[in-house]
Design a protein around this motif. Structure first.
Motif, PDB file in Angstrom:
ATOM      1  N   THR A  53      59.559  11.915  12.220  1.00  0.00           N
ATOM      2  CA  THR A  53      59.235  13.045  13.089  1.00  0.00           C
ATOM      3  C   THR A  53      57.768  13.431  12.958  1.00  0.00           C
ATOM      4  O   THR A  53      57.052  13.515  13.961  1.00  0.00           O
ATOM      5  N   THR A  54      57.310  13.663  11.729  1.00  0.00           N
ATOM      6  CA  THR A  54      55.956  14.179  11.547  1.00  0.00           C
ATOM      7  C   THR A  54      54.877  13.125  11.783  1.00  0.00           C
ATOM      8  O   THR A  54      53.869  13.409  12.424  1.00  0.00           O
ATOM      9  N   GLU A  55      55.078  11.918  11.279  1.00  0.00           N
ATOM     10  CA  GLU A  55      54.037  10.898  11.361  1.00  0.00           C
ATOM     11  C   GLU A  55      54.052  10.121  12.674  1.00  0.00           C
ATOM     12  O   GLU A  55      53.034   9.558  13.062  1.00  0.00           O
ATOM     13  N   PHE A  56      55.191  10.092  13.344  1.00  0.00           N
ATOM     14  CA  PHE A  56      55.289   9.256  14.536  1.00  0.00           C
ATOM     15  C   PHE A  56      55.502  10.062  15.819  1.00  0.00           C
ATOM     16  O   PHE A  56      54.703   9.963  16.739  1.00  0.00           O
ATOM     17  N   THR A  57      56.546  10.842  15.904  1.00  0.00           N
ATOM     18  CA  THR A  57      56.836  11.494  17.184  1.00  0.00           C
ATOM     19  C   THR A  57      55.845  12.592  17.538  1.00  0.00           C
ATOM     20  O   THR A  57      55.678  12.903  18.713  1.00  0.00           O
ATOM     21  N   TYR A  58      55.178  13.188  16.565  1.00  0.00           N
ATOM     22  CA  TYR A  58      54.172  14.204  16.847  1.00  0.00           C
ATOM     23  C   TYR A  58      52.765  13.617  16.947  1.00  0.00           C
ATOM     24  O   TYR A  58      51.797  14.356  17.056  1.00  0.00           O
ATOM     25  N   SER A  59      52.638  12.314  16.925  1.00  0.00           N
ATOM     26  CA  SER A  59      51.340  11.656  16.962  1.00  0.00           C
ATOM     27  C   SER A  59      50.720  11.736  18.359  1.00  0.00           C
ATOM     28  O   SER A  59      51.437  11.682  19.359  1.00  0.00           O
ATOM     29  N   GLY A  67      57.403   4.389  18.816  1.00  0.00           N
ATOM     30  CA  GLY A  67      57.994   3.871  17.578  1.00  0.00           C
ATOM     31  C   GLY A  67      58.818   4.922  16.865  1.00  0.00           C
ATOM     32  O   GLY A  67      59.871   4.623  16.315  1.00  0.00           O
ATOM     33  N   GLY A  68      58.335   6.172  16.880  1.00  0.00           N
ATOM     34  CA  GLY A  68      59.090   7.253  16.260  1.00  0.00           C
ATOM     35  C   GLY A  68      60.412   7.501  16.957  1.00  0.00           C
ATOM     36  O   GLY A  68      61.440   7.711  16.307  1.00  0.00           O
ATOM     37  N   LEU A  69      60.404   7.449  18.272  1.00  0.00           N
ATOM     38  CA  LEU A  69      61.648   7.681  19.019  1.00  0.00           C
ATOM     39  C   LEU A  69      62.658   6.567  18.813  1.00  0.00           C
ATOM     40  O   LEU A  69      63.846   6.828  18.609  1.00  0.00           O
ATOM     41  N   ILE A  70      62.185   5.319  18.845  1.00  0.00           N
ATOM     42  CA  ILE A  70      63.123   4.217  18.618  1.00  0.00           C
ATOM     43  C   ILE A  70      63.589   4.209  17.160  1.00  0.00           C
ATOM     44  O   ILE A  70      64.733   3.869  16.865  1.00  0.00           O
ATOM     45  N   GLY A  71      62.721   4.654  16.249  1.00  0.00           N
ATOM     46  CA  GLY A  71      63.117   4.766  14.842  1.00  0.00           C
ATOM     47  C   GLY A  71      64.170   5.838  14.627  1.00  0.00           C
ATOM     48  O   GLY A  71      65.128   5.645  13.882  1.00  0.00           O
ATOM     49  N   LEU A  72      64.007   6.988  15.292  1.00  0.00           N
ATOM     50  CA  LEU A  72      65.015   8.054  15.181  1.00  0.00           C
ATOM     51  C   LEU A  72      66.345   7.621  15.801  1.00  0.00           C
ATOM     52  O   LEU A  72      67.417   7.956  15.276  1.00  0.00           O
ATOM     53  N   ALA A  73      66.274   6.870  16.886  1.00  0.00           N
ATOM     54  CA  ALA A  73      67.505   6.340  17.475  1.00  0.00           C
ATOM     55  C   ALA A  73      68.190   5.382  16.504  1.00  0.00           C
ATOM     56  O   ALA A  73      69.432   5.402  16.360  1.00  0.00           O
ATOM     57  N   ALA A  74      67.413   4.574  15.817  1.00  0.00           N
ATOM     58  CA  ALA A  74      67.978   3.643  14.836  1.00  0.00           C
ATOM     59  C   ALA A  74      68.608   4.388  13.666  1.00  0.00           C
ATOM     60  O   ALA A  74      69.651   3.982  13.148  1.00  0.00           O
ATOM     61  N   VAL A  75      68.001   5.498  13.251  1.00  0.00           N
ATOM     62  CA  VAL A  75      68.574   6.316  12.180  1.00  0.00           C
ATOM     63  C   VAL A  75      69.932   6.855  12.624  1.00  0.00           C
ATOM     64  O   VAL A  75      70.900   6.825  11.864  1.00  0.00           O
ATOM     65  N   THR A  76      70.022   7.318  13.859  1.00  0.00           N
ATOM     66  CA  THR A  76      71.280   7.856  14.371  1.00  0.00           C
ATOM     67  C   THR A  76      72.355   6.776  14.411  1.00  0.00           C
ATOM     68  O   THR A  76      73.501   7.022  14.023  1.00  0.00           O
ATOM     69  N   VAL A  77      72.002   5.590  14.847  1.00  0.00           N
ATOM     70  CA  VAL A  77      72.963   4.479  14.876  1.00  0.00           C
ATOM     71  C   VAL A  77      73.378   4.116  13.453  1.00  0.00           C
ATOM     72  O   VAL A  77      74.555   3.852  13.189  1.00  0.00           O
TER      73      VAL A  77
END
Length: 88
Positions: A53-59, A67-77
């Protein structure tokens, strides 16, 4: 703390301009989160979510945000049925 859980090469790939590299990095993030969920290590999972969230989606850089959004989606999966535990 999340840096120790997610390898630096994966974090670099999450910020790459190529979608395929970001997707492969997200698959690795998903695998790490699945292992953490099975181990019951929810503090590290929260640290990974905060890092994304802090390093990627707020960049300000578009590829970092993607990358942050696809990473957060991967965390949810990776969390499957335990995802509600980490929603705010």
């Amino acid at each position: 703390m999340a840096d120790a859980v997610i390898p630096a090469s994966v974090l670099r790939s999450l910020a790459d301009k190529l979608y395929e590299k970001r997707k492969n990095a997200a698959l690795e993030v998903e695998g790490v989160v699945k292992q953490l969920a099975l181990a019951g290590d929810h503090d590290k999972i929260s640290a990974v979510i905060n890092l994304l969230t802090t390093e990627f989606t707020y960049s300000p850089q578009a590829n970092h945000r993607k990358g942050g959004l696809i990473g957060l989606a991967a965390v949810t999966v990776g969390l499957t049925s335990e995802a509600a535990q980490h929603l705010e």
